[in-house]
Write an enzyme that holds these catalytic residues in place. Structure first.
Site, PDB file in Angstrom:
ATOM      1  N   GLU A  16      53.105-142.817  51.769  1.00 57.23           N
ATOM      2  CA  GLU A  16      53.162-142.640  50.300  1.00 57.23           C
ATOM      3  C   GLU A  16      51.995-141.942  49.862  1.00 57.23           C
ATOM      4  O   GLU A  16      51.767-141.943  48.473  1.00 57.23           O
ATOM      5  CB  GLU A  16      53.640-143.843  49.535  1.00 57.23           C
ATOM      6  CG  GLU A  16      54.947-144.439  49.851  1.00 57.23           C
ATOM      7  CD  GLU A  16      55.967-143.450  49.222  1.00 57.23           C
ATOM      8  OE1 GLU A  16      55.875-142.912  48.117  1.00 57.23           O
ATOM      9  OE2 GLU A  16      56.598-143.133  50.189  1.00 57.23           O
ATOM     10  N   ARG A  27      42.388-115.248  58.056  1.00 57.73           N
ATOM     11  CA  ARG A  27      42.633-113.781  57.903  1.00 57.73           C
ATOM     12  C   ARG A  27      41.482-113.185  57.016  1.00 57.73           C
ATOM     13  O   ARG A  27      41.350-111.990  57.032  1.00 57.73           O
ATOM     14  CB  ARG A  27      44.186-113.383  57.323  1.00 57.73           C
ATOM     15  CG  ARG A  27      45.097-114.015  57.856  1.00 57.73           C
ATOM     16  CD  ARG A  27      46.502-113.842  56.915  1.00 57.73           C
ATOM     17  NE  ARG A  27      46.652-112.439  56.520  1.00 57.73           N
ATOM     18  CZ  ARG A  27      47.134-111.339  57.384  1.00 57.73           C
ATOM     19  NH1 ARG A  27      47.580-111.624  58.633  1.00 57.73           N
ATOM     20  NH2 ARG A  27      47.287-110.174  56.810  1.00 57.73           N
ATOM     21  N   PRO A  38      50.396-133.169  47.543  1.00 57.00           N
ATOM     22  CA  PRO A  38      51.226-132.553  46.567  1.00 57.00           C
ATOM     23  C   PRO A  38      50.581-132.775  45.120  1.00 57.00           C
ATOM     24  O   PRO A  38      50.855-131.780  44.167  1.00 57.00           O
ATOM     25  CB  PRO A  38      52.556-133.077  46.597  1.00 57.00           C
ATOM     26  CG  PRO A  38      52.749-133.790  48.035  1.00 57.00           C
ATOM     27  CD  PRO A  38      51.369-134.049  48.327  1.00 57.00           C
TER      28      PRO A  38
END
Length: 246
Positions: free
Chosen positions: A117, A155, A90
């Site tokens: 964590e 893709r 993140p």
């Protein structure tokens, strides 16, 4: 393209890569996806891959040794120079269509999926070439984000999609969201397909699609318009949209 995934839960990937476009790409030898479990490179008999954080705090941190050894093993076996190690976390830069196109130019991508964590920072600073996030939220692990990135990158590879025109018409490929699509029947429950799409006039259809793409982008993601090169006609159409929405 060779894709290597470092994951504590290899079984998570079977369903995703065993169907649809990714499965066909593997069968056509366009993609080669291999999964490595960092536990196989742990030092102790318990295959420990995490430990408590220096300085205290809740949760466990992924240890550097198993991840460094796993990546080094993959690289030594494949010997692919045009390679990139990607950490799914993140704290990374948010993934975009532009990044998908960029990553499609590599011959090998090595994804490191985290848990607990997070990672010992030596993994972030000294092992990964890039840290990528798929959005401003936190998931249990890096497996789902890795699947998202791999699908989007796949893709972009020649021969993966049924038509070479499919990817360039996708949302975000050229900066705008995709225009609305219609198929048969021509009318359903009193709802009709726009006449212009049935006209056979390719110039008019192209203009309609461009304007509808602008309309959808203006309505749902106006921030994207700041990054797109707009023609005079585009700007005129957007100005009309703004005036009509007042």
């Amino acid at each position: 393209m060779r894709i290597d995934i470092l994951s504590l839960f290899p079984e998570m990937f079977g369903g995703v890569f065993g169907c649809s476009i990714t499965k066909r790409a593997i069968e056509k030898n366009i993609l080669d996806i291999q999964i490595t479990n960092p536990r196989d490179f742990a030092f102790n008999k318990h295959n420990q891959v995490d430990d408590t954080a220096y300085g205290g705090g809740a949760g466990m941190v992924m240890k550097p040794e198993p991840l460094f050894r796993a990546v080094e093993d993959v690289k030594s076996k494949t010997q692919i120079e045009n390679s990139k190690v990607i950490l799914m976390c993140p704290t990374g830069k948010v993934f975009t269509q532009e990044k998908a196109k960029e990553l499609a130019n590599f011959d090998q991508l090595i994804f490191i999926c985290g848990h607990y964590e997070g990672f010992d920072n030596r993994v972030v600073q000294n092992l990964a070439d890039e840290v990528i996030s798929i959005g401003d939220y936190v998931l249990t692990g890096g497996e789902l984000p890795a699947m998202v990135v791999i699908d989007a990158v796949s893709r972009m590879l020649p021969g993966v999609l049924g038509s070479g025109e499919s990817a360039p018409t996708d949302s975000f490929y050229n900066g705008l969201l995709e225009y609305p699509q219609y198929t048969k029947p021509r009318e359903y429950r009193g709802l009709s397909v726009p006449d212009v799409l049935l006209s056979g006039d390719h110039a008019k259809i192209a203009k309609w699609r461009r304007q509808e793409s602008l309309r959808v982008t203006y309505t749902n993601r106006p921030d994207l318009l700041e990054k797109v090169e707009l023609s005079k006609d585009d700007k005129k159409f957007l100005e009309e949209l703004k005036n009509n929405s007042k």
